[in-house]
Design a protein around this motif. Structure first.
Motif, mmCIF file in Angstrom:
data_model
loop_
_atom_site.group_PDB
_atom_site.id
_atom_site.type_symbol
_atom_site.label_atom_id
_atom_site.label_comp_id
_atom_site.label_asym_id
_atom_site.label_seq_id
_atom_site.Cartn_x
_atom_site.Cartn_y
_atom_site.Cartn_z
ATOM 1 N N UNK A 80 0.798 -1.232 0.000
ATOM 2 C CA UNK A 80 0.000 0.000 0.000
ATOM 3 C C UNK A 80 0.828 1.278 0.000
ATOM 4 N N UNK A 81 2.137 1.127 -0.064
ATOM 5 C CA UNK A 81 2.986 2.293 0.153
ATOM 6 C C UNK A 81 3.269 2.450 1.632
ATOM 7 N N UNK A 82 4.105 3.399 1.986
ATOM 8 C CA UNK A 82 4.496 3.552 3.380
ATOM 9 C C UNK A 82 4.968 4.981 3.615
ATOM 10 N N UNK A 83 4.868 5.435 4.858
ATOM 11 C CA UNK A 83 5.507 6.679 5.280
ATOM 12 C C UNK A 83 6.896 6.333 5.799
ATOM 13 N N UNK A 84 7.904 6.896 5.202
ATOM 14 C CA UNK A 84 9.280 6.698 5.635
ATOM 15 C C UNK A 84 9.747 7.982 6.307
ATOM 16 N N UNK A 85 10.162 7.871 7.552
ATOM 17 C CA UNK A 85 10.568 9.046 8.321
ATOM 18 C C UNK A 85 12.044 8.962 8.668
ATOM 19 N N UNK A 86 12.768 10.022 8.360
ATOM 20 C CA UNK A 86 14.169 10.164 8.753
ATOM 21 C C UNK A 86 14.253 11.285 9.781
ATOM 22 N N UNK A 87 14.869 10.984 10.897
ATOM 23 C CA UNK A 87 15.007 11.974 11.960
ATOM 24 C C UNK A 87 16.471 12.117 12.354
ATOM 25 N N UNK A 88 16.830 13.317 12.765
ATOM 26 C CA UNK A 88 18.136 13.565 13.358
ATOM 27 C C UNK A 88 17.905 14.183 14.730
ATOM 28 N N UNK A 89 18.512 13.571 15.761
ATOM 29 C CA UNK A 89 18.444 14.119 17.114
ATOM 30 C C UNK A 89 19.851 14.438 17.593
ATOM 31 N N UNK A 90 19.957 15.485 18.418
ATOM 32 C CA UNK A 90 21.269 15.842 18.952
ATOM 33 C C UNK A 90 21.557 15.037 20.214
ATOM 34 N N UNK A 91 22.680 15.347 20.848
ATOM 35 C CA UNK A 91 23.120 14.554 21.993
ATOM 36 C C UNK A 91 22.152 14.665 23.164
ATOM 37 N N UNK A 92 21.338 15.719 23.164
ATOM 38 C CA UNK A 92 20.328 15.883 24.212
ATOM 39 C C UNK A 92 18.984 15.282 23.822
ATOM 40 N N UNK A 93 18.985 14.513 22.739
ATOM 41 C CA UNK A 93 17.794 13.845 22.204
ATOM 42 C C UNK A 93 16.749 14.842 21.714
ATOM 43 N N UNK A 94 17.204 16.034 21.385
ATOM 44 C CA UNK A 94 16.308 17.027 20.805
ATOM 45 C C UNK A 94 16.201 16.774 19.307
#
Length: 889
Positions: A756-770
């Motif tokens: 059905x297709x998909x949502x692909x999410x790329x995230x970047x967090x810093x050392x403080x998990x922000x």
């Protein structure tokens, strides 16, 4: 939507823009005592006036039957404001306006008259009348006297007259100007620049039509730029010049080694006696001066000694640091210690460098010693009818800042942009690539059946080469003090003729502005070696996303673009209801309504079909936004993926329209952004994670000067019902100004997307998990269709808002756990009565998607003249019906 008159729309729009500008600095030179003649003008066509300029300019001459005129402005603007022509930007109205090619030049030849008050100055005081631009030629009269000895010609050539001896002792004065259209108006036959003959003059070329605009019927005839009255003492300062040199490789933060400042100005002494005094330049409380004696009736350039500015605050392009500007001024102080004249300007301390990158085979731009990967947009002009305002310039350049771009190229078929445009670019950190007035289309590069004359003849355009050179020198002086100006370019896709190019490049430019790069034409091999054949830029129009990633195009591409239809609200502003018909596409062919075609619609081909059968024009426009977002995100991501390997820069064709066109725009003529802007904003962010649709590689792009360490790169997949899967996460490091591949994810992602297709999410967090970056793709099924989106459950998103300042709102979208993705939400601020959007409005992000169990906040800034009771928040999305909400306090 009913067709409102353009003047009322623009008046409303201008007021709304102005409310957004809490403190718009003016950075161009300002005289000590000057005012604009920008209201109270009268006009009449030459066919109705049999009197001479000497007679008309006498204050006693009767103007009772003359019409109100727009100055600065064009004849067409005046006719529109007097309701003598329909709005040429709406529907097919432009076809109802008589074209100058048919009527003859006299039809648009007009007298313009202005009464003003200024008293005769005492002692050696002087008064000057200054015109910043008249299209195309004119004669000027004041109080019964002709000021110019021969007809003034040239759209871009400034005029200045010392009118001291012609002023009436009563203080009542009358100015009369007869303005003639271009000598060669050209046949608007559908070609680029029509039949090309518009290029025989030194002026704008698009006015005879282009593939993104219909012809301007008067060819922009008029007093189109500012008119000022300036009062000085005995000496007048003109064409001040400040150069900043920043040696070494700098960083935006921390103490700085000194910068070198060079300052000069031309001093006019109109008296029949010598004048002694001191030229003083002041910046950051540092003064440098020089005593001079000016000969009678002379203009003298005075260069001050170079000096050091210690620990300077530097000017950096958008995304790299502060765009600091130092208020500064020149003064001429006479021997009796009186200020004769002063000119104020703001100085950005920076140095532009360029080197040839032998790996990419293209130029590489640096600022203050730091290389900058160029992400730019092509700019035509703010308004096709030359209705320029400081506020509109500020809004348009702000949109470019919001796209995370760092350069604007001013295209060669228009003009050297006005100081007010450069003010905004200085303010927002936008480098400028400025073309001169030449184009390959009109000036003979290609064989073209639309053109009236052969290539050999067109290659010699314009007719008056000395006028071109004189106008170029004058234009350089007009804008050279702006920190944002980075590159001069001889012409669009072709050089000027050799006897223009050589003196411009080898004499005029080194003398007047020798610190900037001059490239001979926009896609020259000196800028970007073309080993691929073709024209050296493009492609244009909609592309498979894979093209941006895997097709090696020109290494510093000056023009590459895609689509740009606005949403339904945008379309309704200029397309009549009966013409809001869905474009058809089948079997490789398209069919489009006549009004869409007239407004230069460029086909979306089969790109809409994977989202489902289109129901109507509104559905088409909404689905087009998904394509818009994907196209421009993919374009910048593809170029960024080959940063410093294949490419040193890319400039999108194009980011704005000065007319109600249906192609190549991140926001429409009325300053309403579409999804192109936000796809571009996402992909161009300072630190960005991206997914290669061809190889499945996940990479990180670092668009800053600093190494980024201890970053967590996270890859997630979310299905259409909101079920989330963590695919992987790793710590990564990103070197300055670089792209690095990290994770091959194709097999895993294809598996999730298969059905059905998909949502692909790329995230970047810093050392403080922000969370510092999030990039959400919607990927099709294995057949290339968005089958899952078509049956996606309704959004459960919760929306809250709070007012954080007048005209400023923070909106938070919260998506519960176990809910589907709240997909592709458009936020708008609308009028509470008619639900029409307030324009311009600026969003920290838009067309946003919110994952289950997460929230996003958007800051919105809109015209603050609207009270809280007058506005509502509109939110609608792919799986969310429009909600109209009151804004919380």
């Amino acid at each position: 939507m009913k067709n409102k008159s353009l003047p009322s729309l623009l008046k409303k729009l201008s007021k709304q823009i102005a409310c957004l500008l809490f403190a718009v600095s003016t950075f161009q030179a300002h005289s000590q005592n000057a005012f604009e003649l920008n209201s109270g003008w009268k006009c009449a066509p030459i066919r109705d006036v049999k009197n001479t300029g000497e007679t008309i300019s006498a204050p006693a001459f009767n103007l009772n039957n003359w019409k109100n005129a727009v100055v600065p402005g064009t004849v067409l603007t005046t006719l529109l404001n007097n309701h003598q022509v329909p709005d040429p930007f709406y529907g097919m109205n432009n076809e109802r306006i008589k074209d100058i090619y048919v009527t003859g030049r006299d039809y648009y030849t007009y007298w313009f008259v202005k009464d003003f008050k200024v008293t005769v100055p005492a002692a050696d005081g002087q008064v000057y009348l200054n015109f910043r631009g008249i299209n195309y030629s004119c004669n000027v009269f004041l109080n019964g006297h002709r000021l110019n000895s021969k007809v003034h010609a040239g759209m871009f050539l400034r005029q200045s007259y010392n009118i001291t001896k012609y002023l009436n002792k009563s203080g009542d004065n009358r100015l009369a100007v007869i303005v003639y259209p271009p000598d060669n108006v050209g046949n608007p036959n559908g070609g680029q620049g029509g039949d090309g003959r518009i290029a025989k003059g030194v002026g704008i070329q698009y006015t005879a039509g282009w593939d993104w605009i219909q012809p301007m019927r008067d060819r922009n005839t008029g007093i189109w730029d500012k008119v000022t009255i300036e009062t000085t003492g005995s000496v007048n300062i003109v064409n001040p010049h400040v150069v900043t040199l920043v040696p070494g490789v700098r960083k935006p933060e921390g103490p700085q080694q000194p910068a070198i400042i060079q300052a000069a100005a031309e001093l006019q002494n109109p008296l029949n006696k010598a004048v002694s005094g001191t030229l003083v330049f002041t910046i950051n409380n540092v003064k440098v001066s020089k005593k001079v004696t000016l000969q009678p009736a002379s203009t003298t350039e005075v260069k001050l000694s170079d000096f050091m500015l210690n620990n300077p605050k530097l000017w950096w392009p958008n995304g790299y640091g502060e765009h600091y500007l130092y208020p500064s001024q020149f003064q001429f102080i006479t021997a009796d210690n009186k200020v004769s004249d002063q000119e104020k300007l703001n100085v950005g301390v920076r140095e532009i460098q360029h080197t040839f990158n032998t790996h990419t085979n293209s130029q590489q731009i640096a600022v203050n010693g730091q290389k900058i990967f160029i992400k730019g947009g092509n700019w035509i002009i703010s308004d096709a009818m030359l209705r320029f305002t400081d506020a509109r310039y500020d809004a348009e350049v702000r949109f470019h800042r919001d796209m995370n771009l760092n350069l604007i190229r001013v295209w060669g078929g228009a003009l050297i942009e006005r100081p007010e445009f450069y003010n905004a670019c200085d303010k927002y950190g936008m480098l400028v690539f400025q073309d001169f007035w030449i184009s390959g289309d009109a000036n003979g590069k290609w064989l073209d059946p639309y053109k009236a004359e052969d290539q050999w003849t067109r290659r010699k355009y314009p007719d008056d080469h000395q006028l071109f050179l004189k106008s170029a020198a004058d234009g350089i002086k007009l804008v050279r003090n702006h920190a944002s100006l980075a590159i001069w370019c001889g012409g669009n896709e072709i050089t000027p003729p050799e006897d223009i190019l050589v003196p411009l490049r080898d004499s005029i430019m080194p003398k007047l502005d020798g610190t900037r790069w001059f490239v001979d034409y926009s896609n020259s091999d000196k800028m970007s070696v073309n080993t691929l054949g073709g024209n050296g830029d493009g492609p244009y129009g909609i592309q498979p996303l894979s093209t941006f990633w895997e097709t090696h195009t020109y290494p510093f591409n000056s023009e590459i673009g895609s689509v740009g239809v606005g949403d339904y609200e945008s379309l309704k502003r200029f397309i009549p209801e009966q013409n809001l018909v869905v474009p058809q596409y089948a079997n490789g062919r398209g069919k489009v309504d006549s009004v869409w075609d007239y407004h230069k619609y460029i086909g979306y081909d089969a790109s809409i079909e994977p989202y489902g059968k289109v129901k109507d024009a509104e559905d088409f426009a909404n689905k087009a936004q998904l394509v818009n977002y994907d196209q421009y995100r993919g374009l910048i991501e593809g170029f960024s993926s080959h940063m410093w390997d294949w490419y040193t820069g890319v400039i999108i064709w194009k980011t704005q329209n000065p007319w109600t066109a249906l192609r190549g725009q991140m926001y429409d003529y009325y300053l309403d952004p579409n999804a192109c802007l936000y796809g571009l904003r996402n992909a161009s962010e300072p630190l960005h994670a991206q997914y290669n649709p061809v190889t499945g590689m996940v990479s990180v792009v670092n668009n800053t000067f600093d190494t980024k360490r201890d970053l967590m790169l996270i890859v997630r997949a979310t299905d259409m019902n909101g079920r989330d899967s963590l695919l992987t996460q790793i710590f990564v490091e990103a070197a300055p100004s670089s792209m690095k591949n990290f994770l091959p994810m194709k097999a895993a992602v294809d598996k999730f997307a298969k059905e059905e297709g998909v949502f692909l999410t790329l995230q970047i967090k810093d050392v403080n998990q922000k969370l510092i970056s999030e990039n959400i793709y919607w990927l099709p099924d294995e057949q290339g269709n968005y089958s899952g989106l078509k049956k996606m459950p309704a959004s459960a998103v919760k929306i809250t808002s709070k007012r954080i300042a007048p005209g400023k709102v923070e909106v938070t979208l919260t998506n519960p756990k176990n809910a589907p993705v709240a997909f592709f939400n458009r936020l708008s601020i609308v009028n509470a009565d008619n639900h029409q959007r307030l324009l311009p409005t600026f969003y920290s992000d838009n067309y946003i998607s919110v994952l289950p169990g997460s929230q996003k906040s958007v800051v919105i800034e809109y015209p603050s003249s609207q009270s809280s009771s007058q506005v509502l928040l509109s939110v609608s999305g792919w799986n969310l019906k429009e909600q109209l909400l009151k804004i919380g306090e």
